[in-house]
Design an enzyme around this catalytic site. Structure first.
Site, PDB file in Angstrom:
ATOM      1  NE  ARG A  77      25.462  70.552  69.508  1.00  0.00           N
ATOM      2  CZ  ARG A  77      26.651  70.878  69.011  1.00  0.00           C
ATOM      3  NH1 ARG A  77      27.754  70.376  69.530  1.00  0.00           N
ATOM      4  NH2 ARG A  77      26.731  71.703  67.982  1.00  0.00           N
ATOM      5  CB  THR A  78      19.680  72.620  68.720  1.00  0.00           C
ATOM      6  OG1 THR A  78      21.056  72.981  68.823  1.00  0.00           O
ATOM      7  CG2 THR A  78      18.806  73.793  69.101  1.00  0.00           C
ATOM      8  CG  ASP A  96      25.370  65.675  51.139  1.00  0.00           C
ATOM      9  OD1 ASP A  96      26.313  65.078  50.592  1.00  0.00           O
ATOM     10  OD2 ASP A  96      25.512  66.728  51.783  1.00  0.00           O
ATOM     11  N   GLY A 146      30.022  55.936  54.943  1.00  0.00           N
ATOM     12  CA  GLY A 146      29.590  56.913  53.964  1.00  0.00           C
ATOM     13  C   GLY A 146      30.355  56.931  52.651  1.00  0.00           C
ATOM     14  CG  ASN A 204      25.785  68.146  48.363  1.00  0.00           C
ATOM     15  OD1 ASN A 204      24.822  68.460  47.660  1.00  0.00           O
ATOM     16  ND2 ASN A 204      26.406  66.987  48.227  1.00  0.00           N
ATOM     17  N   GLY A 230      22.521  68.847  60.632  1.00  0.00           N
ATOM     18  CA  GLY A 230      23.271  69.847  59.894  1.00  0.00           C
ATOM     19  C   GLY A 230      22.887  69.750  58.428  1.00  0.00           C
ATOM     20  CB  SER A 289      35.232  66.318  46.824  1.00  0.00           C
ATOM     21  OG  SER A 289      34.080  65.946  47.542  1.00  0.00           O
ATOM     22  CE  LYS A 315      27.968  69.231  53.236  1.00  0.00           C
ATOM     23  NZ  LYS A 315      27.631  67.799  53.229  1.00  0.00           N
TER      24      LYS A 315
END
Length: 291
Positions: free
Chosen positions: A164-165, A116, A258, A101, A142, A30, A80
């Protein structure tokens, strides 16, 4: 301000922007993009990286708010979501996503935004004219992942989110609409055999030291299960080719990293922090040519 930082940014300009993260001083892109735009516009300002731990984030935000030289900037992992609670207000999209963000100053207020998702969707849609007819699978919820999922949900036939969770994936699916469902990790070949867009929003593969993928030990077999027309999109841009993208490219699939998302989200965020300072096309050209 320095009391809250793990690095020592040098600020010599009339105004400044900052990217706030755990270690943006170790390679965040950035500052390169924003500083190219400042130069193109003849603006006496610079973006600096600010390394801040979660326990020092609130103190840093308060110090930045009090410093009228601060015009806003970017927010990186892992802040974030937490930073959304520390700002004066959020734009509606950021409120819905629950993550920020980008920050910009509005008088005495610091306002949170999320660019984003818009940046990622523009890149995916450009690569896939038939995006609306495809099923997408997104891994990682996230701050960036939730933003991308929120924008992608309205652009595809069906979206499956995994994290993951598991409860986080279930909560996101319930929030994002009727055409969104949750899946457990690791993903299955059956699920990926119907997937037209696979999106990685985890940190797996970030920087050269991480050779992992978000697909786990069976990554090669799972990539083999994807249809031949599938796009594999990774929001990571350092390195430009992650382990996931290497596997997909070796299979002959369309891949994209990205970099484009990073450019578009930065262009939008710059405009918010510097309203009217430079036409958007000039900002985009300056950032694109920054390297």
């Amino acid at each position: 301000m320095q009391d809250f930082l793990d690095n020592a940014p040098r600020i010599t300009t009339e105004k400044f922007a900052a990217i706030l993260g755990l270690t943006p001083s170790k390679g965040a892109r950035s500052p390169l993009l924003w500083n190219a735009a400042f130069t193109a516009g003849g603006i006496d300002a610079a973006m600096v990286p600010m390394d801040v731990t979660p326990e020092n984030l609130a103190g840093l935000v308060a110090a930045l708010k009090a410093d009228k030289r601060y015009i806003g900037g970017a927010v990186a992992v892992p802040h974030k979501q937490e930073i959304a609670k520390l700002l004066d207000r959020l734009e509606p999209e950021a409120e819905r996503i629950g993550a920020v963000n980008a920050i910009y100053r509005d008088g005495d207020d610091l306002v949170g935004a999320n660019t984003d998702g818009a940046g990622a969707l523009s890149q995916i849609a450009d690569a896939l004219p038939d995006l609306a007819s495809r099923k997408a699978v997104l891994i990682g919820l996230g701050g960036a992942g939730i933003a991308v999922a929120a924008y992608l949900a309205g652009a595809v036939k069906e979206l499956v989110v995994a994290n993951r969770t598991p409860v986080k994936a279930q909560e996101a699916a319930a929030k994002l609409g009727a055409h969104v469902s949750a899946a457990a990790l690791p993903l299955t070949a059956d699920l990926l055999s119907e997937c037209g867009v696979l999106v990685n929003c985890t940190s797996a593969g970030y920087q050269d030291g991480d050779a992992g993928t978000p697909l786990g030990a069976d990554a090669e077999a799972l990539i083999a299960a994807l249809p031949e027309h599938a796009l594999v999109y990774d929001i990571i841009y350092q390195p430009t080719e992650t382990a996931l993208l290497k596997l997909a490219a070796a299979r002959g699939l369309k891949v994209q990293n990205g970099l484009g998302m990073n450019l578009d989200q930065a262009v939008i965020a710059f405009q918010k922090a510097n309203p009217g300072a430079l036409p958007i096309d000039a900002v985009r050209d300056a950032m694109r040519n920054a390297g």
